[in-house]
Design a protein around this motif. Structure first.
Motif, PDB file in Angstrom:
ATOM      1  N   THR A   1       0.791  -1.336  -0.049  1.00 44.91           N
ATOM      2  CA  THR A   1      -0.107  -0.161  -0.029  1.00 44.91           C
ATOM      3  C   THR A   1       0.876   1.015   0.237  1.00 44.91           C
ATOM      4  N   SER A   2       0.574   2.234  -0.776  1.00 47.61           N
ATOM      5  CA  SER A   2       1.165   3.420  -0.943  1.00 47.61           C
ATOM      6  C   SER A   2       1.833   4.089   0.390  1.00 47.61           C
ATOM      7  N   PHE A   3       3.019   4.342   0.549  1.00 47.00           N
ATOM      8  CA  PHE A   3       3.366   5.044   1.892  1.00 47.00           C
ATOM      9  C   PHE A   3       3.461   6.400   1.698  1.00 47.00           C
ATOM     10  N   ALA A   4       3.402   7.079   0.524  1.00 50.15           N
ATOM     11  CA  ALA A   4       3.717   8.303   0.191  1.00 50.15           C
ATOM     12  C   ALA A   4       2.595   9.324  -0.285  1.00 50.15           C
ATOM     13  N   ASN A   5       1.703   8.636  -1.251  1.00 45.54           N
ATOM     14  CA  ASN A   5       0.524   9.393  -1.717  1.00 45.54           C
ATOM     15  C   ASN A   5      -0.401   9.666  -0.764  1.00 45.54           C
ATOM     16  N   GLY A   6      -0.978  10.788  -0.704  1.00 43.14           N
ATOM     17  CA  GLY A   6      -2.246  11.179   0.137  1.00 43.14           C
ATOM     18  C   GLY A   6      -3.618  10.157  -0.235  1.00 43.14           C
ATOM     19  N   GLY A   7      -4.089   9.652   0.902  1.00 45.25           N
ATOM     20  CA  GLY A   7      -4.893   8.679   0.794  1.00 45.25           C
ATOM     21  C   GLY A   7      -6.377   9.388   0.614  1.00 45.25           C
TER      22      GLY A   7
ATOM     23  N   ILE B   1     -10.925  29.069   0.691  1.00 45.53           N
ATOM     24  CA  ILE B   1     -10.825  27.625   1.311  1.00 45.53           C
ATOM     25  C   ILE B   1      -9.515  27.166   1.340  1.00 45.53           C
ATOM     26  N   GLU B   2      -8.839  27.575   0.249  1.00 50.03           N
ATOM     27  CA  GLU B   2      -7.229  27.200   0.120  1.00 50.03           C
ATOM     28  C   GLU B   2      -6.504  28.315  -0.222  1.00 50.03           C
ATOM     29  N   PRO B   3      -5.921  29.212   0.769  1.00 48.58           N
ATOM     30  CA  PRO B   3      -5.312  30.412   0.365  1.00 48.58           C
ATOM     31  C   PRO B   3      -4.247  30.320  -0.041  1.00 48.58           C
ATOM     32  N   THR B   4      -3.321  29.299  -0.059  1.00 48.89           N
ATOM     33  CA  THR B   4      -2.194  28.948  -0.636  1.00 48.89           C
ATOM     34  C   THR B   4      -2.056  28.423  -2.189  1.00 48.89           C
ATOM     35  N   LEU B   5      -3.520  28.279  -2.587  1.00 49.06           N
ATOM     36  CA  LEU B   5      -3.431  27.876  -3.976  1.00 49.06           C
ATOM     37  C   LEU B   5      -3.508  28.952  -5.028  1.00 49.06           C
ATOM     38  N   ASP B   6      -2.453  28.881  -5.967  1.00 47.76           N
ATOM     39  CA  ASP B   6      -1.997  30.043  -6.864  1.00 47.76           C
ATOM     40  C   ASP B   6      -2.704  29.842  -8.143  1.00 47.76           C
ATOM     41  N   GLY B   7      -3.028  30.682  -8.932  1.00 46.65           N
ATOM     42  CA  GLY B   7      -3.567  30.727 -10.297  1.00 46.65           C
ATOM     43  C   GLY B   7      -4.946  31.339 -10.539  1.00 46.65           C
ATOM     44  N   VAL B   8      -5.239  31.393 -11.538  1.00 44.94           N
ATOM     45  CA  VAL B   8      -6.736  31.792 -12.161  1.00 44.94           C
ATOM     46  C   VAL B   8      -7.559  30.770 -12.412  1.00 44.94           C
ATOM     47  N   PHE B   9      -8.694  30.921 -11.755  1.00 43.37           N
ATOM     48  CA  PHE B   9      -9.843  29.930 -11.829  1.00 43.37           C
ATOM     49  C   PHE B   9     -11.031  30.539 -11.975  1.00 43.37           C
ATOM     50  N   HIS B  10     -11.854  29.486 -12.856  1.00 46.66           N
ATOM     51  CA  HIS B  10     -13.191  30.047 -13.115  1.00 46.66           C
ATOM     52  C   HIS B  10     -14.054  29.558 -11.873  1.00 46.66           C
ATOM     53  N   GLY B  11     -13.987  28.623 -11.380  1.00 44.76           N
ATOM     54  CA  GLY B  11     -14.814  28.156 -10.357  1.00 44.76           C
ATOM     55  C   GLY B  11     -14.434  26.654  -9.977  1.00 44.76           C
ATOM     56  N   GLY B  12     -15.154  26.238  -8.804  1.00 43.28           N
ATOM     57  CA  GLY B  12     -14.786  24.729  -8.528  1.00 43.28           C
ATOM     58  C   GLY B  12     -15.967  24.062  -7.588  1.00 43.28           C
ATOM     59  N   PHE B  13     -15.785  22.805  -7.125  1.00 43.28           N
ATOM     60  CA  PHE B  13     -16.567  22.291  -6.274  1.00 43.28           C
ATOM     61  C   PHE B  13     -15.913  21.868  -5.309  1.00 43.28           C
ATOM     62  N   PHE B  14     -16.661  21.838  -4.102  1.00 37.89           N
ATOM     63  CA  PHE B  14     -16.096  21.730  -2.762  1.00 37.89           C
ATOM     64  C   PHE B  14     -17.062  20.610  -2.003  1.00 37.89           C
ATOM     65  N   THR B  15     -16.573  19.602  -1.475  1.00 38.47           N
ATOM     66  CA  THR B  15     -17.131  18.507  -0.902  1.00 38.47           C
ATOM     67  C   THR B  15     -16.610  18.503   0.793  1.00 38.47           C
ATOM     68  N   PRO B  16     -17.493  18.976   1.634  1.00 37.48           N
ATOM     69  CA  PRO B  16     -16.798  18.952   2.979  1.00 37.48           C
ATOM     70  C   PRO B  16     -16.799  17.836   3.676  1.00 37.48           C
ATOM     71  N   SER B  17     -17.422  16.875   3.222  1.00 37.53           N
ATOM     72  CA  SER B  17     -17.392  15.450   4.107  1.00 37.53           C
ATOM     73  C   SER B  17     -16.314  14.536   3.415  1.00 37.53           C
ATOM     74  N   ASP B  18     -15.539  15.148   2.394  1.00 34.42           N
ATOM     75  CA  ASP B  18     -14.532  14.267   2.171  1.00 34.42           C
ATOM     76  C   ASP B  18     -13.308  14.502   2.900  1.00 34.42           C
ATOM     77  N   SER B  19     -12.216  13.541   2.853  1.00 36.79           N
ATOM     78  CA  SER B  19     -11.175  13.778   3.683  1.00 36.79           C
ATOM     79  C   SER B  19      -9.953  12.915   3.518  1.00 36.79           C
ATOM     80  N   THR B  20      -8.917  12.910   4.000  1.00 37.77           N
ATOM     81  CA  THR B  20      -7.626  12.261   3.515  1.00 37.77           C
ATOM     82  C   THR B  20      -7.079  11.559   4.794  1.00 37.77           C
ATOM     83  N   GLY B  21      -6.166  10.781   4.494  1.00 38.39           N
ATOM     84  CA  GLY B  21      -5.483   9.858   5.618  1.00 38.39           C
ATOM     85  C   GLY B  21      -4.507   8.765   5.062  1.00 38.39           C
ATOM     86  N   ASP B  22      -3.653   8.385   6.006  1.00 42.17           N
ATOM     87  CA  ASP B  22      -2.551   7.561   5.463  1.00 42.17           C
ATOM     88  C   ASP B  22      -3.083   6.167   5.558  1.00 42.17           C
ATOM     89  N   ILE B  23      -3.524   5.566   4.549  1.00 42.89           N
ATOM     90  CA  ILE B  23      -4.118   4.390   3.959  1.00 42.89           C
ATOM     91  C   ILE B  23      -3.181   3.178   4.895  1.00 42.89           C
TER      92      ILE B  23
END
Length: 206
Positions: free
Chosen positions: A40-46, A174-196
């Motif tokens: 199982t991946s040790f490095a990628n964000g699960g 939502i993500e102040p460190t994100l750089d670039g020009v974007f038209h828009g997006g979608f946010f899923t508050p119930s999603d998450s990450t972890g070390d699988i």
């Protein structure tokens, strides 16, 4: 059957074994490595992300895959050398294209249920797997990309997922460190990450 054997102590094998053991079955897991989750991946964000549950069986995916075969830095490549297993799989893939909508909605429901089961397992066994519950944000640079994603989002919401459109200003909030020009997006508050890897090891020990 009261005795069940499971081959492989990855995330699928270990969670299946745990669920069966909870139901009173006598389960043995066979693993070629010394410990669980060693492949199982040790490095990628699960990502525990029901927002990525759209199935790939669509005409657009097939056309994109064909274009990628002519691109040197394609993110996914298919070796065209023939084999029965490969081409029978491709035939089954193509046969599911008419069921893209229904399959996506059902996959979202399965993803939400699977995510709930994983959270319950972690809570019951007090497994620390670096769980970050900050949601998952998808961003799009153009109106065309956003409109295409909006069609998929309608299916995700039909499957029961709470996922809302956000403006360029909301993306930066939502993500102040994100750089670039974007038209828009979608946010899923119930999603998450972890070390699988950590999660699988912890559940195997439990």
């Amino acid at each position: 059957m009261s005795r069940i054997a499971i081959i492989g102590a990855g995330i699928t094998g270990v969670t299946t074994a745990y669920a069966l053991a909870q139901r009173g079955f006598n389960v043995t897991v066979f693993e070629r490595h010394r410990y669980a989750a060693m492949e199982t991946s040790f490095a990628n964000g699960g990502q525990l992300s029901a927002s990525n549950a759209e199935v790939w069986n669509s005409t657009a995916t097939v056309l994109k895959g064909l274009r990628w075969m002519l691109t040197r830095d394609a993110p996914l490549l298919l070796n065209p050398l023939p084999s029965w297993h490969k081409y029978s799989w491709m035939g089954e893939f193509l046969r599911q294209i008419p069921h893209y909508r229904a399959n996506t909605v059902e996959t979202v429901r399965l993803a939400i249920a699977a995510r709930q089961h994983l959270f319950a397992m972690a809570a019951n066994e007090k497994i620390d797997f670096d769980h970050e519950q900050r949601g998952i944000l998808h961003v799009y640079k153009t109106r065309k990309e956003f409109d295409t994603a909006a069609k998929v989002n309608a299916l995700l919401k039909e499957g029961g997922l709470d996922r809302e459109p956000v403006s360029a200003a909301e993306i930066r909030r939502i993500e102040p460190t994100l750089d670039g020009v974007f038209h828009g997006g979608f946010f899923t508050p119930s999603d998450s990450t972890g070390d699988i890897h950590k999660f699988t090891r912890g559940l195997a020990q439990a």
